[in-house]
Write an enzyme that holds these catalytic residues in place. Structure first.
Site, PDB file in Angstrom:
ATOM      1  N   SER A 557     -58.252  33.594  32.184  1.00 13.40           N
ATOM      2  CA  SER A 557     -58.334  34.566  33.264  1.00 13.40           C
ATOM      3  C   SER A 557     -59.797  34.980  33.444  1.00 13.40           C
ATOM      4  O   SER A 557     -60.653  34.139  33.703  1.00 13.40           O
ATOM      5  CB  SER A 557     -57.414  35.751  32.974  1.00 13.40           C
ATOM      6  OG  SER A 557     -57.234  36.557  34.099  1.00 13.40           O
ATOM      7  N   HIS A 672     -49.178  33.558  35.408  1.00 16.81           N
ATOM      8  CA  HIS A 672     -50.528  33.708  34.872  1.00 16.81           C
ATOM      9  C   HIS A 672     -50.560  33.619  33.347  1.00 16.81           C
ATOM     10  O   HIS A 672     -51.581  33.234  32.763  1.00 16.81           O
ATOM     11  CB  HIS A 672     -51.099  35.054  35.331  1.00 16.81           C
ATOM     12  CG  HIS A 672     -52.558  35.221  35.051  1.00 16.81           C
ATOM     13  ND1 HIS A 672     -53.510  34.320  35.489  1.00 16.81           N
ATOM     14  CD2 HIS A 672     -53.235  36.176  34.367  1.00 16.81           C
ATOM     15  CE1 HIS A 672     -54.709  34.723  35.091  1.00 16.81           C
ATOM     16  NE2 HIS A 672     -54.561  35.842  34.408  1.00 16.81           N
TER      17      HIS A 672
END
Length: 700
Positions: A557, A672
């Site tokens: 991320s 994610h």
């Protein structure tokens, strides 16, 4: 990245960002890979996946590593982490028989047993099969104080967008004709048994540029969504608006809306029968709960009210009556951190507040109790040199559970009665890897501005200090997220047990030393974060703990952005780079998925000074043709609706265009976090460790 009351200054709505983005796009030969589910894009993904699978999954190390990873993930003697709901212990559990998971419950006394008897409330594998979906658990919001009805959030494949359905805990079934909210990025809570307050996609024009809701409505039982009554409307320039209903054990209740104007700046709005009213709370703060009519707040900026000065990073109590009556707020400071301290978690029980803090990246915990004249504080006696987290607490009583974890000791679970805080260990699973002969050291590196950057390294005692030890390092460096010591069974089994070393770097941008540590690297000051990381690497080499040829780095991320920058800026320092679910095109991040949310962290291309800086760090734009780089492994997921897979795709395509070796893999599920089910998360970790072994051990 955080998805709670997060926010970012969104400039797209003003029109300036769009024009700048169009200019950037004109020079982008791989813009077509931003077509999320397009046929051409997915064909490219399929071809890249086939090549990478052939390399990593056909490696002789892969079968053993993935077997070990699955065994760890499915071990039945793991700690079933608790949630306290309706006087019971609830737990969401995955194992080999339940890869999607079951939501189950038991009694507190039964939970204390070595092998509790559980009752299944909801079987996601059965539900997924019946509805032909891959449902991923995203949590439950239960109606207080009885907590017999809950709103269950389910995601198709792991996306942030969820379906929400009403569930009856007494019958163990979804409520026929009950509340049901279709797929959206949304926030929902109970006003009462027959009324919800929700922010979601209500139709065209009700989402921000980040894809989050900014219109809040109340919804009555039995009524269609079209009949919901608007309570508050933010602006498209916001990140979003979310409801937060606060309750305490004394029966106090407050419906508050969190309007996130930016990722770090919120307006707090009280909902009353007379309408809504903005509360005089600091923009950079976080609501943490309520006890005995006192609202608990964690601050990220200095604050003064009623003659009391509150330092940045403190935990503070405020009277709910004062907030409602619009009186001058009298602030009670629960904890004010020192220079190397930080508040990590705050939780409330019926009569007490529990604080989890860090002191030089080591965990501490305390119980605070309100009195007629202030607060008393009792430190909890727990293992040192570890991280301490609040696993569960409830305002029904004073019971709570704390988790304690370190690099070499398996995570343990401790129960406390906050009224008589003497922690008792209740769960301690067996070790998942052989830690014999392993030690943990903490060192400091000097960054480019002289600041001391701490880091932990786990290594073999008595190892040769000649730079020959294969070592992997990670960090995050953003959003005030702390990286503290924790037990990673997978890294232990697949890397440490095989002779490698492991490093966590506590670089700026994180929250290890409070808001100032984070704010030191915001926007155009961000280069110092990347300097910190490189400084830790160089310090390790200077101590002969490893060497560039034997050194690998990984992060996801925002940490994936960190890896991309380090790949470009210091390719000579690393021989392996794993870039997970990353941001990499920093000149177009505002146009991809939830990108506009993060302008408060990164800056915006609509601001000339910020654009000029972003041009210097954007990994996608700073790859140099003909330059020597380590071969990176880049992975993402198609279902990532937060960062989006587009960044990883485009970066890999640019490397290919420049003739730079790389590996790319895009999983089709998982969102994610890349953990749609047990097999997926095990596969992804095994592929990473195979890659590191090939590069740093086998020299491939």
């Amino acid at each position: 990245m955080k998805v709670l009351a997060m926010a970012a200054a969104i400039t797209l709505a003003s029109g300036t960002t769009a024009a700048t983005a169009d200019t950037v796009a004109q020079d982008d030969p791989f813009l077509w890979l931003e077509d999320w589910h397009g046929e051409k894009s997915m064909a490219w993904v399929e071809a890249e996946n086939a090549r990478t699978v052939n390399v990593l999954q056909n490696d002789p190390n892969y079968p053993g590593m993935v077997k070990d990873a699955i065994a760890i993930a499915t071990a039945t003697d793991r700690i079933p982490m608790p949630s306290l709901i309706g006087g019971r212990i609830y737990n969401f559990w995955r194992d080999a028989a339940h890869p999607q998971g079951i939501w189950r419950h038991t009694s507190a006394s039964e939970y204390a047993q070595a092998s509790p008897r559980w009752t299944t409330a909801l079987d996601l594998d059965a539900l997924s099969k019946a509805e032909a979906k891959k449902w991923v658990w995203k949590g439950a919001t239960c109606l207080e104080p009885d907590e017999r009805r809950c709103l269950i959030s389910l995601s198709d494949g792991g996306e942030d967008a969820t379906d929400i359905r009403e569930f009856d805990l007494t019958t163990g079934t979804f409520v026929k004709g009950g509340f049901a909210l279709s797929t959206s990025k949304q926030g929902v809570d109970w006003v009462d048994a027959d009324t919800l307050i929700a922010s979601r996609d209500w139709g065209e024009g009700t989402l921000t540029a980040s894809g989050y809701p900014f219109v809040v409505k109340t919804l009555n039982r039995g009524a269609p969504l079209s009949d919901a009554t608007e309570v508050f409307r933010g602006a498209k320039e916001d990140v979003g608006v979310w409801p937060a209903v606060l309750n305490d054990g004394a029966g106090n209740r407050a419906v508050i809306l969190v309007r996130s104007r930016t990722f770090f700046e919120n307006d707090y709005i009280l909902v009353t029968t007379q309408g809504v009213r903005k509360l005089p709370l600091p923009a950079k703060s976080t609501l943490s709960g309520m006890i005995a009519g006192r609202v608990i707040l964690k601050t990220s900026e200095p604050w003064r009210s009623g003659g009391v000065d509150v330092p940045t990073g403190s935990a503070v109590a405020i009277s709910l009556d004062d907030l409602r009556a619009e009186r001058t707020l009298v602030l009670q400071i629960l904890f004010a951190p020192g220079a190397r301290q930080s508040v990590e978690q705050v939780a409330t029980t019926r009569d007490h507040v529990i604080l989890a803090t860090t002191d030089n990246v080591r965990g501490r915990a305390a119980v605070l109790t309100p009195t007629a004249t202030g607060w008393t504080s009792t430190a909890l006696t727990l293992p040192d040199n570890a991280s301490i987290g609040i696993a569960a607490a409830s305002d029904r009583d004073n019971a709570a559970y704390l988790s304690v974890t370190g690099f070499l000791q398996p995570t343990t679970l401790w129960q406390i009665d906050a009224a008589k805080p003497a922690p008792v260990q209740v769960k301690a699973p067996p070790a998942r890897f052989d830690a014999t002969g392993l030690v943990v050291e903490q060192f400091e590196a000097s960054s480019t501005d002289g600041t001391k950057i701490p880091y932990f390294i786990v290594h073999r005692e008595g190892m040769a200090r000649d730079g020959s030890t294969p070592t992997i390092m990670t960090a995050y460096g953003g959003f005030e997220v702390s990286y503290t010591p924790s037990y990673s069974a997978l890294i232990g089994k697949l890397w440490l047990e095989r002779g490698g070393s492991f490093v966590i770097a506590n670089i700026r941008g994180g929250g290890e030393f409070g808001p100032a540590w984070h704010q030191a690297g915001l926007k155009t000051k961000r280069q110092i974060i990347y300097d910190d990381f490189a400084a830790v690497g160089r310090d390790i080499f200077a101590r002969k703990l490893s060497s560039p040829k034997k050194f690998g780095i990984f992060g996801g991320s925002n940490g994936g952005l960190l890896m991309g920058v380090e790949f470009n800026q210091h390719p000579e320092l690393w021989n392996a780079v794993v870039i997970q679910v990353p941001l990499l095109d920093i000149l177009r991040f505002e146009q991809i998925a939830a990108g506009p949310s993060w302008v408060d962290e990164y800056g915006s291309v609509s601001v000339p000074e910020e654009k000029a800086f972003l041009e210097t760090i954007s990994p996608y734009h700073n790859v140099v043709k003909g330059k020597a780089y380590p071969e990176p492994y880049i992975w993402t997921t198609t279902k990532d609706d937060r960062v989006g897979p587009q960044h990883a795709r485009k970066f890999a395509a640019r490397l290919k265009d420049y003739g730079i070796p790389y590996l790319f893999y895009e999983d089709t599920a998982g969102g994610h976090s890349g953990d749609a089910d047990i097999e997926q998360s095990a596969r992804l970790k095994a592929m990473e460790m195979v890659y590191f072994t090939r590069k740093l051990v086998d020299g491939k």
